[in-house]
Design a protein around this motif. Sequence first.
Motif, PDB file in Angstrom:
ATOM      1  N   GLY A 160       0.815  -1.211   0.000  1.00  0.00           N
ATOM      2  CA  GLY A 160       0.000   0.000   0.000  1.00  0.00           C
ATOM      3  C   GLY A 160       0.847   1.258   0.000  1.00  0.00           C
ATOM      4  O   GLY A 160       0.571   2.215  -0.736  1.00  0.00           O
ATOM      5  N   LEU A 161       1.907   1.274   0.814  1.00  0.00           N
ATOM      6  CA  LEU A 161       2.786   2.448   0.868  1.00  0.00           C
ATOM      7  C   LEU A 161       3.504   2.675  -0.459  1.00  0.00           C
ATOM      8  O   LEU A 161       3.657   3.823  -0.901  1.00  0.00           O
ATOM      9  CB  LEU A 161       3.811   2.285   1.992  1.00  0.00           C
ATOM     10  CG  LEU A 161       3.284   2.379   3.423  1.00  0.00           C
ATOM     11  CD1 LEU A 161       4.422   2.196   4.420  1.00  0.00           C
ATOM     12  CD2 LEU A 161       2.572   3.711   3.671  1.00  0.00           C
ATOM     13  N   VAL A 162       3.944   1.592  -1.100  1.00  0.00           N
ATOM     14  CA  VAL A 162       4.631   1.726  -2.389  1.00  0.00           C
ATOM     15  C   VAL A 162       3.681   2.290  -3.442  1.00  0.00           C
ATOM     16  O   VAL A 162       4.020   3.251  -4.157  1.00  0.00           O
ATOM     17  CB  VAL A 162       5.210   0.372  -2.850  1.00  0.00           C
ATOM     18  CG1 VAL A 162       5.736   0.478  -4.283  1.00  0.00           C
ATOM     19  CG2 VAL A 162       6.330  -0.090  -1.925  1.00  0.00           C
ATOM     20  N   TRP A 163       2.489   1.710  -3.555  1.00  0.00           N
ATOM     21  CA  TRP A 163       1.536   2.177  -4.559  1.00  0.00           C
ATOM     22  C   TRP A 163       1.148   3.638  -4.314  1.00  0.00           C
ATOM     23  O   TRP A 163       1.087   4.437  -5.249  1.00  0.00           O
ATOM     24  CB  TRP A 163       0.280   1.300  -4.541  1.00  0.00           C
ATOM     25  CG  TRP A 163       0.421  -0.028  -5.222  1.00  0.00           C
ATOM     26  CD1 TRP A 163       1.285  -1.026  -4.919  1.00  0.00           C
ATOM     27  CD2 TRP A 163      -0.359  -0.503  -6.335  1.00  0.00           C
ATOM     28  NE1 TRP A 163       1.100  -2.111  -5.750  1.00  0.00           N
ATOM     29  CE2 TRP A 163       0.093  -1.814  -6.620  1.00  0.00           C
ATOM     30  CE3 TRP A 163      -1.405   0.030  -7.083  1.00  0.00           C
ATOM     31  CZ2 TRP A 163      -0.459  -2.579  -7.651  1.00  0.00           C
ATOM     32  CZ3 TRP A 163      -1.966  -0.741  -8.100  1.00  0.00           C
ATOM     33  CH2 TRP A 163      -1.489  -2.025  -8.384  1.00  0.00           C
ATOM     34  N   LEU A 164       0.894   3.988  -3.055  1.00  0.00           N
ATOM     35  CA  LEU A 164       0.532   5.369  -2.733  1.00  0.00           C
ATOM     36  C   LEU A 164       1.706   6.309  -2.954  1.00  0.00           C
ATOM     37  O   LEU A 164       1.529   7.443  -3.426  1.00  0.00           O
ATOM     38  CB  LEU A 164       0.032   5.450  -1.291  1.00  0.00           C
ATOM     39  CG  LEU A 164      -1.366   4.869  -1.062  1.00  0.00           C
ATOM     40  CD1 LEU A 164      -1.599   4.581   0.417  1.00  0.00           C
ATOM     41  CD2 LEU A 164      -2.446   5.812  -1.593  1.00  0.00           C
ATOM     42  N   GLY A 165       2.916   5.842  -2.607  1.00  0.00           N
ATOM     43  CA  GLY A 165       4.100   6.659  -2.834  1.00  0.00           C
ATOM     44  C   GLY A 165       4.322   6.947  -4.313  1.00  0.00           C
ATOM     45  O   GLY A 165       4.735   8.052  -4.694  1.00  0.00           O
ATOM     46  N   LEU A 166       4.033   5.958  -5.158  1.00  0.00           N
ATOM     47  CA  LEU A 166       4.166   6.151  -6.602  1.00  0.00           C
ATOM     48  C   LEU A 166       3.040   7.029  -7.147  1.00  0.00           C
ATOM     49  O   LEU A 166       3.262   7.876  -8.013  1.00  0.00           O
ATOM     50  CB  LEU A 166       4.160   4.793  -7.312  1.00  0.00           C
ATOM     51  CG  LEU A 166       5.386   3.909  -7.078  1.00  0.00           C
ATOM     52  CD1 LEU A 166       5.150   2.496  -7.612  1.00  0.00           C
ATOM     53  CD2 LEU A 166       6.623   4.512  -7.749  1.00  0.00           C
ATOM     54  N   PHE A 167       1.839   6.816  -6.635  1.00  0.00           N
ATOM     55  CA  PHE A 167       0.684   7.586  -7.102  1.00  0.00           C
ATOM     56  C   PHE A 167       0.856   9.069  -6.774  1.00  0.00           C
ATOM     57  O   PHE A 167       0.601   9.943  -7.606  1.00  0.00           O
ATOM     58  CB  PHE A 167      -0.589   7.034  -6.459  1.00  0.00           C
ATOM     59  CG  PHE A 167      -1.860   7.629  -6.981  1.00  0.00           C
ATOM     60  CD1 PHE A 167      -2.334   7.292  -8.237  1.00  0.00           C
ATOM     61  CD2 PHE A 167      -2.597   8.515  -6.202  1.00  0.00           C
ATOM     62  CE1 PHE A 167      -3.527   7.836  -8.722  1.00  0.00           C
ATOM     63  CE2 PHE A 167      -3.787   9.057  -6.675  1.00  0.00           C
ATOM     64  CZ  PHE A 167      -4.254   8.713  -7.941  1.00  0.00           C
ATOM     65  N   PHE A 168       1.296   9.351  -5.536  1.00  0.00           N
ATOM     66  CA  PHE A 168       1.560  10.730  -5.115  1.00  0.00           C
ATOM     67  C   PHE A 168       3.036  11.059  -5.363  1.00  0.00           C
ATOM     68  O   PHE A 168       3.724  11.578  -4.482  1.00  0.00           O
ATOM     69  CB  PHE A 168       1.211  10.909  -3.641  1.00  0.00           C
ATOM     70  CG  PHE A 168      -0.265  10.887  -3.355  1.00  0.00           C
ATOM     71  CD1 PHE A 168      -1.059  11.987  -3.641  1.00  0.00           C
ATOM     72  CD2 PHE A 168      -0.865   9.761  -2.794  1.00  0.00           C
ATOM     73  CE1 PHE A 168      -2.425  11.974  -3.371  1.00  0.00           C
ATOM     74  CE2 PHE A 168      -2.224   9.741  -2.517  1.00  0.00           C
ATOM     75  CZ  PHE A 168      -3.018  10.849  -2.813  1.00  0.00           C
ATOM     76  N   ASN A 169       3.491  10.775  -6.530  1.00  0.00           N
ATOM     77  CA  ASN A 169       4.904  10.893  -6.897  1.00  0.00           C
ATOM     78  C   ASN A 169       5.474  12.270  -6.537  1.00  0.00           C
ATOM     79  O   ASN A 169       5.093  13.287  -7.131  1.00  0.00           O
ATOM     80  CB  ASN A 169       5.048  10.636  -8.397  1.00  0.00           C
ATOM     81  CG  ASN A 169       6.498  10.617  -8.839  1.00  0.00           C
ATOM     82  OD1 ASN A 169       7.400  10.444  -8.037  1.00  0.00           O
ATOM     83  ND2 ASN A 169       6.703  10.802 -10.131  1.00  0.00           N
ATOM     84  N   ASN A 170       6.369  12.284  -5.520  1.00  0.00           N
ATOM     85  CA  ASN A 170       7.033  13.522  -5.097  1.00  0.00           C
ATOM     86  C   ASN A 170       6.045  14.618  -4.676  1.00  0.00           C
ATOM     87  O   ASN A 170       6.355  15.808  -4.762  1.00  0.00           O
ATOM     88  CB  ASN A 170       7.944  14.061  -6.206  1.00  0.00           C
ATOM     89  CG  ASN A 170       9.115  13.143  -6.473  1.00  0.00           C
ATOM     90  OD1 ASN A 170       9.723  12.613  -5.547  1.00  0.00           O
ATOM     91  ND2 ASN A 170       9.432  12.928  -7.746  1.00  0.00           N
ATOM     92  N   PHE A 171       4.872  14.229  -4.203  1.00  0.00           N
ATOM     93  CA  PHE A 171       3.869  15.219  -3.774  1.00  0.00           C
ATOM     94  C   PHE A 171       4.393  16.043  -2.603  1.00  0.00           C
ATOM     95  O   PHE A 171       4.244  17.262  -2.569  1.00  0.00           O
ATOM     96  CB  PHE A 171       2.571  14.507  -3.406  1.00  0.00           C
ATOM     97  CG  PHE A 171       1.452  15.411  -3.019  1.00  0.00           C
ATOM     98  CD1 PHE A 171       0.793  16.172  -3.975  1.00  0.00           C
ATOM     99  CD2 PHE A 171       1.042  15.522  -1.688  1.00  0.00           C
ATOM    100  CE1 PHE A 171      -0.252  17.017  -3.623  1.00  0.00           C
ATOM    101  CE2 PHE A 171       0.001  16.366  -1.329  1.00  0.00           C
ATOM    102  CZ  PHE A 171      -0.643  17.118  -2.296  1.00  0.00           C
ATOM    103  N   ASN A 172       4.987  15.354  -1.628  1.00  0.00           N
ATOM    104  CA  ASN A 172       5.649  16.043  -0.520  1.00  0.00           C
ATOM    105  C   ASN A 172       6.609  15.057   0.150  1.00  0.00           C
ATOM    106  O   ASN A 172       6.734  13.901  -0.281  1.00  0.00           O
ATOM    107  CB  ASN A 172       4.641  16.637   0.480  1.00  0.00           C
ATOM    108  CG  ASN A 172       3.704  15.591   1.076  1.00  0.00           C
ATOM    109  OD1 ASN A 172       4.021  14.398   1.120  1.00  0.00           O
ATOM    110  ND2 ASN A 172       2.548  16.038   1.557  1.00  0.00           N
ATOM    111  N   ASN A 173       7.272  15.505   1.202  1.00  0.00           N
ATOM    112  CA  ASN A 173       8.261  14.647   1.864  1.00  0.00           C
ATOM    113  C   ASN A 173       7.627  13.384   2.442  1.00  0.00           C
ATOM    114  O   ASN A 173       8.261  12.326   2.489  1.00  0.00           O
ATOM    115  CB  ASN A 173       8.971  15.419   2.980  1.00  0.00           C
ATOM    116  CG  ASN A 173       9.961  16.426   2.421  1.00  0.00           C
ATOM    117  OD1 ASN A 173      10.470  16.256   1.314  1.00  0.00           O
ATOM    118  ND2 ASN A 173      10.237  17.481   3.179  1.00  0.00           N
ATOM    119  N   ARG A 174       6.386  13.505   2.897  1.00  0.00           N
ATOM    120  CA  ARG A 174       5.716  12.348   3.492  1.00  0.00           C
ATOM    121  C   ARG A 174       5.535  11.238   2.450  1.00  0.00           C
ATOM    122  O   ARG A 174       5.834  10.085   2.714  1.00  0.00           O
ATOM    123  CB  ARG A 174       4.370  12.762   4.077  1.00  0.00           C
ATOM    124  CG  ARG A 174       3.554  11.594   4.606  1.00  0.00           C
ATOM    125  CD  ARG A 174       2.300  12.081   5.306  1.00  0.00           C
ATOM    126  NE  ARG A 174       2.598  12.541   6.654  1.00  0.00           N
ATOM    127  CZ  ARG A 174       1.987  13.534   7.268  1.00  0.00           C
ATOM    128  NH1 ARG A 174       1.057  14.224   6.624  1.00  0.00           N
ATOM    129  NH2 ARG A 174       2.308  13.862   8.517  1.00  0.00           N
TER     130      ARG A 174
END
Length: 651
Positions: free
Chosen positions: A261-275
């Motif tokens: 879940g974290l990987v998919w969300l991290g990719l989806f919100f690509n560089n959205f913010n530090n979080r």
Amino acid sequence: MITSKILYQYKHARKKYTNYQLLKKVTKKVYEKSFHSIKGKIIIKYPINLNENMFENFVPTCNFFFDPEDREKYLFYLNEFGLKDEVITQARDICQHKFNILGSGKTFLGDKINWHKDFKSGFVWPKKYYKNITTVDLSNDADVKIPWELSRFQHIPTLGQAYWLTNDEKFAIEYRDQIENWIDENPIAIGVNWTCTMDVSIRAVNWIIGYYYFKNSKSLSSSFWKRYFKNLYLTGKFINENLENYINGHGNNHYLSNLVGLVWLGLFFNNFNNRTIKWLDKGIKEVIKEMKYQVNPEGTNFEASIPYHRLVTEFFLSTTILAEKNNISFPSDYKERLERMCEFIMYYTKNNGLAPQVGDADDGRLHIFTHYGTEDKRDHRHILGIGGEYFHRDDFKYFSSVEIMDAIWLIGDFKKTEYQDQEELQIKAYHEMGYYIIKDKGFYLLIRCGNVGQDGIGGHAHNDQLSFDLQINGKDIFIDPGTYVYTSDFKERNCYRSTANHNTLQVQEEEQNLIEEKQLFRLFDRTNSRVTTFQQTSKEVIFIGEHQGFMTKYGIVHKRKITYDFINRRLSIIDTINKPIESKLNWILSSDLPFTQLDEKRLLLNKSINVFFGNKIDLKVSNVSPHYGEQVKSTKVIIKIEKSNTTIIDF
């Protein structure tokens, strides 16, 4: 009053920890309870929220599996494989709120879906802070997996495909309405659908998939997407704060799903913010670690369950492909294990395309791109289709048979292979987890002899040492009966994982590994199973294994020798114990297998398979469970023995 569960946890903890370590853990638990008591009251009064305007200009830049611009290619394949009508029919059912979930059969859930309800039992969980919800009460028949499963939103790909096929906005509107209704009824951290982070993570994955199907719909406004993005973002924050890494910083399939879940969300919100950058970084690093922890070098999953092996392989494989499409690389040993995971699926798949149900089977998936609501969850060949294209393995592609549409959705293409199965004798030994497989010209045998998994916890293992799954000419003969349910009926749960419900020997009424009645995901390993011989000669394959599960109480070692004569097409099974004692062999027949009892020691199976038992047999009506939540009548063959028994199967 001190409950038996607390006593069990205390005794177990005393074996693992020093008094100081135990005090630290208790102190931490007390602190967490107090913390969540206060936090729960605050969240009820002031719900978790964000300003949606922070997503005003957000557009995902993730390189996804498929691009709506290539829509015509996918429509061609859906038509080519004859899936168009199936997809549209399934999507119409979804629009009418008709679902087939965990053995429910197609059920109408009402004009407005109650996301907190087990619609099979009628039980409804309260809408309160997730830490204050009792998800499981063994005194009732409610199954929390029902609302969890529905709230995974694994029906989204089917709605999306129907939308692409028809250009009918009603499918986009249904997608929008369900998402909005779910958000309204399930505020962040409120309700039963936040109590298991695994299900939160799987839901996030399927919501992300939905974006790529529906992002061009004229029925979905910018205000909808802002709310959608906000809730996905808050979901990522929730996952990161509620990781299920309970085993020395590691976990089982639950923790792996959290990382996915974290990987998919991290990719989806690509560089959205530090979080979001940290989600992706943490997810990738931990997924790589969990591959080494949860998967043996031979490619078997450490949970001693073949159905869970499929689930975990799907977690790793889909996430790896998505990450690599976004220029993230993985170590070579990671990818080697992943390939071996797919290879194990190829070898354990039977000639009818289905997998044996060794260990727990709860029908779990990450995403369902094909046959939603109608698939046979015992069919794992879609993984072979994806793996064949990803690893360039023609044998994987061949054995995936017709289950290749998932590969097209995830990879974009499927190249035909000229590979042909030679139907030659194959034997495969998976020593680390204890699976031994023989395949030969319509003959299939899988023997189980190994540890109980999860570092001895045995969470998803059954008492199946020296049990086997036999198929001849595409017809199941003796089978593993499955799982049926988990917490909605603890007695049935224990029955299905018991020694008596597997094709092995039972001494008196003793279990191989101790089962405590209400410890539903724990086996106390005492079998010390081992295989002394697994070899092929010029005319036969010989397996010899033993276990000591009855040693403590009776001083008994069960030894089983299985000989497959591939010249004369004969199977011999010899069971012995080291001293005389009243015992019995339980053999579970497949529910759809025609048979005739010829005399007190012989059966004729499927009109052509002769089985001779060395001792007198009794036949008993029994239940088997082809899928979670379902059970059907079958027959158990019971052979009473005192020292030994020889069974001969000619075919």
